[in-house]
Write a protein that holds these residues in place. Structure first.
Motif, PDB file in Angstrom:
ATOM      1  N   ALA A   8     -23.576  13.993  21.111  1.00  0.00           N
ATOM      2  CA  ALA A   8     -23.269  15.390  21.424  1.00  0.00           C
ATOM      3  C   ALA A   8     -22.846  16.136  20.158  1.00  0.00           C
ATOM      4  N   LEU A   9     -22.026  15.491  19.334  1.00  0.00           N
ATOM      5  CA  LEU A   9     -21.607  16.102  18.068  1.00  0.00           C
ATOM      6  C   LEU A   9     -22.814  16.398  17.195  1.00  0.00           C
ATOM      7  N   TRP A  10     -23.729  15.445  17.059  1.00  0.00           N
ATOM      8  CA  TRP A  10     -24.910  15.651  16.223  1.00  0.00           C
ATOM      9  C   TRP A  10     -25.807  16.752  16.773  1.00  0.00           C
ATOM     10  N   GLN A  11     -25.930  16.851  18.087  1.00  0.00           N
ATOM     11  CA  GLN A  11     -26.734  17.929  18.675  1.00  0.00           C
ATOM     12  C   GLN A  11     -26.124  19.291  18.339  1.00  0.00           C
ATOM     13  N   GLU A  12     -24.802  19.390  18.449  1.00  0.00           N
ATOM     14  CA  GLU A  12     -24.122  20.646  18.137  1.00  0.00           C
ATOM     15  C   GLU A  12     -24.261  20.997  16.658  1.00  0.00           C
ATOM     16  N   ILE A  13     -24.067  20.011  15.802  1.00  0.00           N
ATOM     17  CA  ILE A  13     -24.183  20.241  14.355  1.00  0.00           C
ATOM     18  C   ILE A  13     -25.606  20.651  13.992  1.00  0.00           C
ATOM     19  N   ALA A  17     -26.597  24.099  12.286  1.00  0.00           N
ATOM     20  CA  ALA A  17     -27.233  24.006  10.971  1.00  0.00           C
ATOM     21  C   ALA A  17     -28.583  24.719  10.977  1.00  0.00           C
ATOM     22  N   TYR A  18     -29.337  24.543  12.038  1.00  0.00           N
ATOM     23  CA  TYR A  18     -30.657  25.172  12.152  1.00  0.00           C
ATOM     24  C   TYR A  18     -30.543  26.696  12.128  1.00  0.00           C
ATOM     25  N   HIS A  19     -29.579  27.219  12.862  1.00  0.00           N
ATOM     26  CA  HIS A  19     -29.471  28.666  13.004  1.00  0.00           C
ATOM     27  C   HIS A  19     -28.641  29.339  11.912  1.00  0.00           C
ATOM     28  N   MET A  24     -23.390  20.912   5.708  1.00  0.00           N
ATOM     29  CA  MET A  24     -22.923  19.907   6.669  1.00  0.00           C
ATOM     30  C   MET A  24     -21.403  19.790   6.673  1.00  0.00           C
ATOM     31  N   ASP A  25     -20.796  19.778   5.498  1.00  0.00           N
ATOM     32  CA  ASP A  25     -19.338  19.641   5.430  1.00  0.00           C
ATOM     33  C   ASP A  25     -18.630  20.782   6.154  1.00  0.00           C
ATOM     34  N   ASP A  26     -19.137  22.002   6.017  1.00  0.00           N
ATOM     35  CA  ASP A  26     -18.522  23.137   6.700  1.00  0.00           C
ATOM     36  C   ASP A  26     -18.637  22.991   8.213  1.00  0.00           C
ATOM     37  N   LEU A  27     -19.786  22.541   8.678  1.00  0.00           N
ATOM     38  CA  LEU A  27     -19.977  22.355  10.116  1.00  0.00           C
ATOM     39  C   LEU A  27     -19.092  21.240  10.661  1.00  0.00           C
ATOM     40  N   LEU A  28     -18.987  20.157   9.911  1.00  0.00           N
ATOM     41  CA  LEU A  28     -18.154  19.040  10.362  1.00  0.00           C
ATOM     42  C   LEU A  28     -16.665  19.377  10.309  1.00  0.00           C
ATOM     43  N   ASP A  29     -16.288  20.326   9.475  1.00  0.00           N
ATOM     44  CA  ASP A  29     -14.885  20.737   9.389  1.00  0.00           C
ATOM     45  C   ASP A  29     -14.445  21.609  10.557  1.00  0.00           C
ATOM     46  N   LEU A  30     -15.389  22.148  11.316  1.00  0.00           N
ATOM     47  CA  LEU A  30     -15.020  22.992  12.452  1.00  0.00           C
ATOM     48  C   LEU A  30     -14.289  22.167  13.514  1.00  0.00           C
ATOM     49  N   GLU A  31     -13.240  22.747  14.068  1.00  0.00           N
ATOM     50  CA  GLU A  31     -12.576  22.134  15.222  1.00  0.00           C
ATOM     51  C   GLU A  31     -13.536  22.210  16.409  1.00  0.00           C
ATOM     52  N   ARG A  37     -17.373  27.627  20.438  1.00  0.00           N
ATOM     53  CA  ARG A  37     -17.449  29.099  20.410  1.00  0.00           C
ATOM     54  C   ARG A  37     -18.607  29.579  19.549  1.00  0.00           C
ATOM     55  N   MET A  38     -18.831  28.923  18.407  1.00  0.00           N
ATOM     56  CA  MET A  38     -19.948  29.296  17.534  1.00  0.00           C
ATOM     57  C   MET A  38     -21.280  29.048  18.233  1.00  0.00           C
TER      58      MET A  38
END
Length: 61
Positions: A8-13, A17-19, A24-31, A37-38
């Motif tokens: 699920a985490l990888w699908q969200e990331i 990332a696509y849009h 990657m680091d910025d996306l993984l840093d999101l709570e 919400r994003m």
């Protein structure tokens, strides 16, 4: 404590990332809640864009 399913985490990331084209680091840093919400915000933008495209495609008919 419950773990968030890795798939699920990888699908969200991948979706963000696509849009958004963020690193990657910025996306993984999101709570988690910020990431959700994003995803909802990006999804809403996509829906509005597709509605506009489909409306403009039928306007000339």
């Amino acid at each position: 404590m419950l773990r968030y399913p890795p798939e699920a985490l990888w699908q969200e990331i991948a979706y963000l990332a696509y849009h958004l084209h963020w690193p990657m680091d910025d996306l993984l840093d999101l709570e988690h809640l910020d990431r959700v919400r994003m995803i909802r915000a990006v999804s809403a933008l996509n829906e509005r864009a597709w509605e506009a495209v489909s409306e403009s495609g039928t306007a000339g008919r």
